[in-house]
Write a protein that holds these residues in place. Sequence first.
Motif, PDB file in Angstrom:
ATOM      1  N   LEU A   1     -41.453  53.776  38.358  1.00 20.62           N
ATOM      2  CA  LEU A   1     -40.782  52.493  38.637  1.00 20.62           C
ATOM      3  C   LEU A   1     -39.433  52.427  37.942  1.00 20.62           C
ATOM      4  N   LEU A   2     -39.380  52.941  36.705  1.00 24.61           N
ATOM      5  CA  LEU A   2     -38.116  52.913  35.958  1.00 24.61           C
ATOM      6  C   LEU A   2     -37.094  53.870  36.558  1.00 24.61           C
ATOM      7  N   LEU A   3     -37.606  55.014  37.049  1.00 25.87           N
ATOM      8  CA  LEU A   3     -36.686  56.024  37.573  1.00 25.87           C
ATOM      9  C   LEU A   3     -36.327  55.796  39.038  1.00 25.87           C
ATOM     10  N   ALA A   4     -37.120  54.956  39.728  1.00 27.10           N
ATOM     11  CA  ALA A   4     -36.922  54.788  41.178  1.00 27.10           C
ATOM     12  C   ALA A   4     -35.500  54.381  41.546  1.00 27.10           C
ATOM     13  N   PRO A   5     -34.886  53.374  40.876  1.00 30.08           N
ATOM     14  CA  PRO A   5     -33.509  53.005  41.259  1.00 30.08           C
ATOM     15  C   PRO A   5     -32.545  54.172  41.131  1.00 30.08           C
ATOM     16  N   ALA A   6     -32.689  54.955  40.048  1.00 29.03           N
ATOM     17  CA  ALA A   6     -31.775  56.089  39.858  1.00 29.03           C
ATOM     18  C   ALA A   6     -32.025  57.166  40.912  1.00 29.03           C
ATOM     19  N   LEU A   7     -33.317  57.418  41.214  1.00 33.10           N
ATOM     20  CA  LEU A   7     -33.635  58.425  42.236  1.00 33.10           C
ATOM     21  C   LEU A   7     -33.141  57.985  43.608  1.00 33.10           C
ATOM     22  N   GLN A   8     -33.326  56.675  43.921  1.00 30.66           N
ATOM     23  CA  GLN A   8     -32.862  56.161  45.208  1.00 30.66           C
ATOM     24  C   GLN A   8     -31.339  56.260  45.315  1.00 30.66           C
ATOM     25  N   ALA A   9     -30.663  55.950  44.200  1.00 29.83           N
ATOM     26  CA  ALA A   9     -29.198  56.033  44.205  1.00 29.83           C
ATOM     27  C   ALA A   9     -28.731  57.465  44.448  1.00 29.83           C
ATOM     28  N   LYS A  10     -29.505  58.426  43.927  1.00 27.05           N
ATOM     29  CA  LYS A  10     -29.101  59.834  44.052  1.00 27.05           C
ATOM     30  C   LYS A  10     -29.472  60.422  45.410  1.00 27.05           C
ATOM     31  N   PHE A  11     -30.711  60.149  45.860  1.00 25.63           N
ATOM     32  CA  PHE A  11     -31.206  60.856  47.045  1.00 25.63           C
ATOM     33  C   PHE A  11     -31.329  59.975  48.296  1.00 25.63           C
ATOM     34  N   HIS A  12     -31.279  58.654  48.142  1.00 20.92           N
ATOM     35  CA  HIS A  12     -31.376  57.725  49.297  1.00 20.92           C
ATOM     36  C   HIS A  12     -32.609  58.036  50.140  1.00 20.92           C
ATOM     37  N   TRP A  13     -33.767  58.148  49.470  1.00 16.44           N
ATOM     38  CA  TRP A  13     -34.993  58.477  50.198  1.00 16.44           C
ATOM     39  C   TRP A  13     -35.443  57.339  51.119  1.00 16.44           C
ATOM     40  N   VAL A  14     -35.201  56.109  50.695  1.00 12.81           N
ATOM     41  CA  VAL A  14     -35.650  54.948  51.479  1.00 12.81           C
ATOM     42  C   VAL A  14     -34.443  54.297  52.127  1.00 12.81           C
ATOM     43  N   LYS A  15     -34.565  53.964  53.426  1.00 16.07           N
ATOM     44  CA  LYS A  15     -33.462  53.309  54.129  1.00 16.07           C
ATOM     45  C   LYS A  15     -33.431  51.831  53.746  1.00 16.07           C
ATOM     46  N   VAL A  16     -32.328  51.397  53.135  1.00 17.73           N
ATOM     47  CA  VAL A  16     -32.182  50.018  52.677  1.00 17.73           C
ATOM     48  C   VAL A  16     -31.002  49.386  53.403  1.00 17.73           C
ATOM     49  N   ALA A  17     -31.246  48.235  54.029  1.00 17.26           N
ATOM     50  CA  ALA A  17     -30.170  47.564  54.763  1.00 17.26           C
ATOM     51  C   ALA A  17     -29.091  47.090  53.793  1.00 17.26           C
ATOM     52  N   PRO A  18     -27.819  47.284  54.128  1.00 16.85           N
ATOM     53  CA  PRO A  18     -26.742  46.833  53.225  1.00 16.85           C
ATOM     54  C   PRO A  18     -26.637  45.313  53.225  1.00 16.85           C
ATOM     55  N   LEU A  19     -25.942  44.778  52.229  1.00 17.75           N
ATOM     56  CA  LEU A  19     -25.720  43.345  52.156  1.00 17.75           C
ATOM     57  C   LEU A  19     -24.685  42.935  53.180  1.00 17.75           C
ATOM     58  N   ASP A  20     -24.795  41.697  53.665  1.00 18.74           N
ATOM     59  CA  ASP A  20     -23.799  41.154  54.581  1.00 18.74           C
ATOM     60  C   ASP A  20     -22.675  40.517  53.779  1.00 18.74           C
ATOM     61  N   GLY A  21     -21.541  40.305  54.463  1.00 17.39           N
ATOM     62  CA  GLY A  21     -20.412  39.665  53.812  1.00 17.39           C
ATOM     63  C   GLY A  21     -19.325  40.673  53.486  1.00 17.39           C
ATOM     64  N   PHE A  22     -18.317  40.183  52.793  1.00 17.87           N
ATOM     65  CA  PHE A  22     -17.171  41.024  52.458  1.00 17.87           C
ATOM     66  C   PHE A  22     -17.148  41.270  50.951  1.00 17.87           C
ATOM     67  N   PHE A  23     -16.961  42.521  50.572  1.00 16.88           N
ATOM     68  CA  PHE A  23     -16.947  42.891  49.162  1.00 16.88           C
ATOM     69  C   PHE A  23     -15.771  43.817  48.895  1.00 16.88           C
ATOM     70  N   ASP A  24     -15.292  43.771  47.667  1.00 17.68           N
ATOM     71  CA  ASP A  24     -14.326  44.765  47.215  1.00 17.68           C
ATOM     72  C   ASP A  24     -15.112  45.955  46.686  1.00 17.68           C
ATOM     73  N   GLU A  25     -15.117  47.037  47.446  1.00 19.66           N
ATOM     74  CA  GLU A  25     -15.919  48.197  47.090  1.00 19.66           C
ATOM     75  C   GLU A  25     -15.376  48.876  45.838  1.00 19.66           C
ATOM     76  N   ASN A  26     -16.262  49.151  44.889  1.00 19.50           N
ATOM     77  CA  ASN A  26     -15.884  49.879  43.675  1.00 19.50           C
ATOM     78  C   ASN A  26     -16.114  51.364  43.906  1.00 19.50           C
ATOM     79  N   LYS A  27     -15.047  52.124  43.940  1.00 18.77           N
ATOM     80  CA  LYS A  27     -15.159  53.562  44.159  1.00 18.77           C
ATOM     81  C   LYS A  27     -15.413  54.274  42.833  1.00 18.77           C
ATOM     82  N   HIS A  28     -16.028  55.464  42.912  1.00 18.87           N
ATOM     83  CA  HIS A  28     -16.285  56.240  41.709  1.00 18.87           C
ATOM     84  C   HIS A  28     -14.951  56.617  41.070  1.00 18.87           C
ATOM     85  N   PRO A  29     -14.738  56.237  39.809  1.00 19.39           N
ATOM     86  CA  PRO A  29     -13.423  56.524  39.195  1.00 19.39           C
ATOM     87  C   PRO A  29     -13.285  58.005  38.872  1.00 19.39           C
TER      88      PRO A  29
END
Length: 448
Positions: free
Chosen positions: A35-63
């Motif tokens: 459970l603790l590692l799941a967010p990090a694993l999902q961020a790395k491998f995107h195993w589960v399809k998650v719908a994005p949020l609606d609306g407009f955002f200023d995307e933060n790119k990897h510096p």
Amino acid sequence: MAASFSASSATQATAPPSAPRSGPKRLLFGLLLLLLLAPALQAKFHWVKVAPLDGFFDENKHPDFAWEDLRNGTYQPRLEAYLEENLGFRSWFLRLHNQLVYSLFNQTTISTVVAGKDDVLFQPLSIDVYQGLGYAPAEMDNRVRWLRTVQDSLRAHGTQFLLVMAPGKARILPHLLPEHYAKRPVKPSNYDAVLQATRKYGVNVLDAAALMLRWQDTTKYPLFPRGGTHWSGYATALMADTMFRQVERLTQLDLPDFASRGRTIVTSPDSIRFTDDDIQKILNRMWEVAPYPMAYPNVQFAADSATKKKANALIIGDSFAQSFYNFYPYYQRLFTPEARYWAGNEYVFWPEKAPGSHTVKDLDLKQELQGRDIVIIICTEQNLGQLGFGFINSAYRMYRPRTAADEAAINQLAQELEKKASWEEISNDPNFARTVHYKAEAIYDETH
């Protein structure tokens, strides 16, 4: 030997539990670790399809890493913002949080949307202006006075003018406002001031609020949707009938015919069209509130014929103007290919593939107005403070350039303002002289 014997005996007495008893603990530990590692694993491998949020955002790119950014402390916050935004399952957790806040407290988590009665959503600004916020009758009167000059100048060049005033949702549905807004008094508003000024100066106007309040007594379908802030697709079709009749009357053109034949009724969020759930979407909840039954008339357009003529129109307006080409193809079928829609007098929004620059300030206003059959300004209530979005001033000064006497009077006024300015105003503004001159121009224009 005695000590050794005692230790051996103690070891035997505290022997570890058998394997079957430690299994559940290890399983629980494994689940917690997963459970603790799941967010990090999902961020790395995107195993589960998650719908994005609606609306407009200023995307933060990897510096990009740089020692200089690390030393001056700008790298860390940018990396932190990126990681937070890209944390696995973030949108799930946000939707869950938003849903709990709404379900338990009838509140939203964004300041631009409030929940009214019966799950009807409003934008606070539309309520504020309806109740009189920003009321500036003298400014509205002066702007409409200029508009009359623009209307006359356009007509002298063979171009007609029409102002369409669109009401905000609060004006049409005041009985559904949130309780704390409903307790506030409704004072005179800019909608009242502009409408009064158009009658005073004889400016061509379509008072859409009066029409919708009249229709509301007889129609059983929403003119404003439960989860949207713009007029509905149904109201758009009704409004188009009236608006294009006025276009025909002013231009003396016989536009192509169109008519509504039956309607489609939808009741699920998935079937809602265009802006009919625009502010519900940006709440990003787990579940969307079902809409009121929404009607979408089946609008049919007659085939082009030699006896009909399309209008070369320039539409300048806010997002309410987009309803006439996104819900139904009114612009596409009733206007010529040369017609344009300028969003906020800033960008050419329609046609999307129009040739040339799509930035209005890059265009030659005089050329853009030549040959037009009509100019239409479509402005909703909450934007009346910037009625015309700068077009009225530009067109007015194009037809009525300042004289030498005007410039002299403005310079005199600017000098008087400079004398009255405080030391702080002068020292804090590096462009003080220009600021004062702009202010003098604005004051002069209000009275001339």
